[in-house]
Design a protein around this motif. Sequence first.
Motif, PDB file in Angstrom:
ATOM      1  N   LYS A  12     -40.870   7.511  32.467  1.00  0.00           N
ATOM      2  CA  LYS A  12     -41.408   8.029  31.214  1.00  0.00           C
ATOM      3  C   LYS A  12     -42.193   9.314  31.469  1.00  0.00           C
ATOM      4  O   LYS A  12     -42.066  10.298  30.731  1.00  0.00           O
ATOM      5  CB  LYS A  12     -42.301   6.973  30.553  1.00  0.00           C
ATOM      6  CG  LYS A  12     -42.554   7.213  29.091  1.00  0.00           C
ATOM      7  CD  LYS A  12     -43.434   6.137  28.479  1.00  0.00           C
ATOM      8  CE  LYS A  12     -42.634   4.951  27.982  1.00  0.00           C
ATOM      9  NZ  LYS A  12     -43.490   3.965  27.247  1.00  0.00           N
ATOM     10  N   LEU A  81     -30.737  -5.661  24.215  1.00  0.00           N
ATOM     11  CA  LEU A  81     -31.504  -6.567  23.357  1.00  0.00           C
ATOM     12  C   LEU A  81     -30.680  -7.003  22.153  1.00  0.00           C
ATOM     13  O   LEU A  81     -30.626  -8.185  21.809  1.00  0.00           O
ATOM     14  CB  LEU A  81     -32.785  -5.899  22.877  1.00  0.00           C
ATOM     15  CG  LEU A  81     -33.660  -6.834  22.024  1.00  0.00           C
ATOM     16  CD1 LEU A  81     -34.728  -7.482  22.876  1.00  0.00           C
ATOM     17  CD2 LEU A  81     -34.256  -6.138  20.832  1.00  0.00           C
ATOM     18  N   LEU A  85     -29.765 -10.887  21.464  1.00  0.00           N
ATOM     19  CA  LEU A  85     -30.472 -11.599  20.405  1.00  0.00           C
ATOM     20  C   LEU A  85     -29.887 -11.448  19.020  1.00  0.00           C
ATOM     21  O   LEU A  85     -30.151 -12.258  18.145  1.00  0.00           O
ATOM     22  CB  LEU A  85     -31.933 -11.131  20.368  1.00  0.00           C
ATOM     23  CG  LEU A  85     -32.725 -11.319  21.654  1.00  0.00           C
ATOM     24  CD1 LEU A  85     -34.144 -10.870  21.444  1.00  0.00           C
ATOM     25  CD2 LEU A  85     -32.669 -12.763  22.092  1.00  0.00           C
ATOM     26  N   LEU A  93     -31.445  -7.242  13.298  1.00  0.00           N
ATOM     27  CA  LEU A  93     -32.772  -6.984  13.877  1.00  0.00           C
ATOM     28  C   LEU A  93     -33.736  -6.531  12.794  1.00  0.00           C
ATOM     29  O   LEU A  93     -34.854  -7.029  12.668  1.00  0.00           O
ATOM     30  CB  LEU A  93     -32.670  -5.908  14.963  1.00  0.00           C
ATOM     31  CG  LEU A  93     -34.020  -5.352  15.441  1.00  0.00           C
ATOM     32  CD1 LEU A  93     -34.732  -6.353  16.334  1.00  0.00           C
ATOM     33  CD2 LEU A  93     -33.839  -4.038  16.176  1.00  0.00           C
ATOM     34  N   PHE A  97     -37.251  -8.381  11.247  1.00  0.00           N
ATOM     35  CA  PHE A  97     -38.589  -7.839  11.022  1.00  0.00           C
ATOM     36  C   PHE A  97     -38.968  -7.949   9.557  1.00  0.00           C
ATOM     37  O   PHE A  97     -40.112  -8.225   9.218  1.00  0.00           O
ATOM     38  CB  PHE A  97     -38.672  -6.390  11.500  1.00  0.00           C
ATOM     39  CG  PHE A  97     -38.931  -6.288  12.968  1.00  0.00           C
ATOM     40  CD1 PHE A  97     -40.222  -6.332  13.461  1.00  0.00           C
ATOM     41  CD2 PHE A  97     -37.891  -6.175  13.871  1.00  0.00           C
ATOM     42  CE1 PHE A  97     -40.473  -6.265  14.812  1.00  0.00           C
ATOM     43  CE2 PHE A  97     -38.128  -6.114  15.235  1.00  0.00           C
ATOM     44  CZ  PHE A  97     -39.425  -6.155  15.706  1.00  0.00           C
TER      45      PHE A  97
ATOM     46  N   SER B  78     -38.312  -8.587  20.716  1.00  0.00           N
ATOM     47  CA  SER B  78     -38.006  -7.383  19.949  1.00  0.00           C
ATOM     48  C   SER B  78     -39.209  -6.459  19.867  1.00  0.00           C
ATOM     49  O   SER B  78     -39.111  -5.252  20.092  1.00  0.00           O
ATOM     50  CB  SER B  78     -37.567  -7.765  18.536  1.00  0.00           C
ATOM     51  OG  SER B  78     -36.478  -8.652  18.591  1.00  0.00           O
ATOM     52  N   GLN B  79     -40.330  -7.068  19.559  1.00  0.00           N
ATOM     53  CA  GLN B  79     -41.532  -6.248  19.456  1.00  0.00           C
ATOM     54  C   GLN B  79     -41.837  -5.608  20.807  1.00  0.00           C
ATOM     55  O   GLN B  79     -42.255  -4.452  20.878  1.00  0.00           O
ATOM     56  CB  GLN B  79     -42.716  -7.110  19.000  1.00  0.00           C
ATOM     57  CG  GLN B  79     -43.955  -6.305  18.670  1.00  0.00           C
ATOM     58  CD  GLN B  79     -43.756  -5.428  17.445  1.00  0.00           C
ATOM     59  OE1 GLN B  79     -43.464  -5.927  16.367  1.00  0.00           O
ATOM     60  NE2 GLN B  79     -43.886  -4.114  17.589  1.00  0.00           N
ATOM     61  N   LEU B  81     -39.733  -4.670  23.061  1.00  0.00           N
ATOM     62  CA  LEU B  81     -38.861  -3.510  23.242  1.00  0.00           C
ATOM     63  C   LEU B  81     -39.343  -2.333  22.396  1.00  0.00           C
ATOM     64  O   LEU B  81     -39.421  -1.195  22.879  1.00  0.00           O
ATOM     65  CB  LEU B  81     -37.430  -3.857  22.854  1.00  0.00           C
ATOM     66  CG  LEU B  81     -36.464  -2.691  23.068  1.00  0.00           C
ATOM     67  CD1 LEU B  81     -35.755  -2.833  24.401  1.00  0.00           C
ATOM     68  CD2 LEU B  81     -35.465  -2.560  21.948  1.00  0.00           C
ATOM     69  N   LEU B  82     -39.670  -2.611  21.169  1.00  0.00           N
ATOM     70  CA  LEU B  82     -40.152  -1.523  20.313  1.00  0.00           C
ATOM     71  C   LEU B  82     -41.401  -0.884  20.911  1.00  0.00           C
ATOM     72  O   LEU B  82     -41.528   0.341  20.947  1.00  0.00           O
ATOM     73  CB  LEU B  82     -40.482  -2.049  18.911  1.00  0.00           C
ATOM     74  CG  LEU B  82     -39.292  -2.437  18.032  1.00  0.00           C
ATOM     75  CD1 LEU B  82     -39.756  -2.724  16.613  1.00  0.00           C
ATOM     76  CD2 LEU B  82     -38.253  -1.332  18.023  1.00  0.00           C
ATOM     77  N   ARG B  84     -42.340  -0.834  24.029  1.00  0.00           N
ATOM     78  CA  ARG B  84     -42.079  -0.107  25.269  1.00  0.00           C
ATOM     79  C   ARG B  84     -41.339   1.194  25.038  1.00  0.00           C
ATOM     80  O   ARG B  84     -41.567   2.194  25.710  1.00  0.00           O
ATOM     81  CB  ARG B  84     -41.253  -0.976  26.235  1.00  0.00           C
ATOM     82  CG  ARG B  84     -42.073  -1.949  27.045  1.00  0.00           C
ATOM     83  CD  ARG B  84     -41.245  -2.616  28.132  1.00  0.00           C
ATOM     84  NE  ARG B  84     -40.114  -3.354  27.616  1.00  0.00           N
ATOM     85  CZ  ARG B  84     -38.851  -3.064  27.855  1.00  0.00           C
ATOM     86  NH1 ARG B  84     -38.554  -2.020  28.622  1.00  0.00           N
ATOM     87  NH2 ARG B  84     -37.889  -3.793  27.356  1.00  0.00           N
TER      88      ARG B  84
END
Lengths: 122, 122
Positions: A12, A81, A85, A93, A97, B78-79, B81-82, B84
Amino acid sequence: MRISTAESQVMKALWARSPLSADEIIAALPADQDWADATVKTLLNRLLKKDAIAAERDGRRFLYRPLVAQGDYVHAESQGLLDRLFDGRLAPLVAHFSQREKLSDQDVADLRRLLESLEDGK
Amino acid sequence: MRISTAESQVMKALWARSPLSADEIIAALPADQDWADATVKTLLNRLLKKDAIAAERDGRRFLYRPLVAQGDYVHAESQGLLDRLFDGRLAPLVAHFSQREKLSDQDVADLRRLLESLEDGK
DNA sequence: CGCCATCGATTACATTCGTAATCGATCTCG
DNA sequence: CGAGATCGATTACGAATGTAATCGATGGCG
């Protein structure tokens, strides 16, 4: 060859700016991520071995730069992901959310704008 | 306590139907995932130790059932990944797929429908 | 010129993970 | 009743990962 999460911190930094020396990378890491210098060196070496970055000698030290594109990495992780999932699809996805009421007004607005621009571009 | 990807395969079986015996879980796993029985047993024990599942004696064997909700697991992953990769926000992820031209017409249609239903529900 | 600081390289080490063999108890069939 | 099948539990073991100390070369300062 997989980039681990710790390694991705280093990536990063390099994606943000490169080439960088080891010192600069260490400085660029988020403050809350207080690794010993040696730790970052290890990660750099592992990334080198994986050909995820390249090192170019600059006098006494090295300058590092990414070989793997950020987009490629992000995409691989994201797609992974989704595959694991959400049956590989994006909408579920987002639906997830939504159901969890984790969509801020901001998110919804952003998504709406995005879809509109897709329509325009079509 | 984290659920590893191998472990999540077992969870997936239990989320689909439970309680299940070890045998049933083994049978329920996707065929391409051909683990030795012992491997599944190991995963079950690790999940037990993590309190991700519970076992209830049923005569000679045990019946397993999830303690962690699928939604909670999916959300955490999921969260994560978001956080990161996308600054914790959803729209940039969608934008990413859009830029990579990885949005199928289906995806776009689904998303559009989703947003509409959000608007209606508001 | 010699010694310390500084680099990258090498080595270390505990933990997690994937994958499984083996063990010990128990059940069932002959 | 006794032996083999069947379970879950225990043990195994190499690779990856997170985290770091140490080593060996080199360069700059006194």
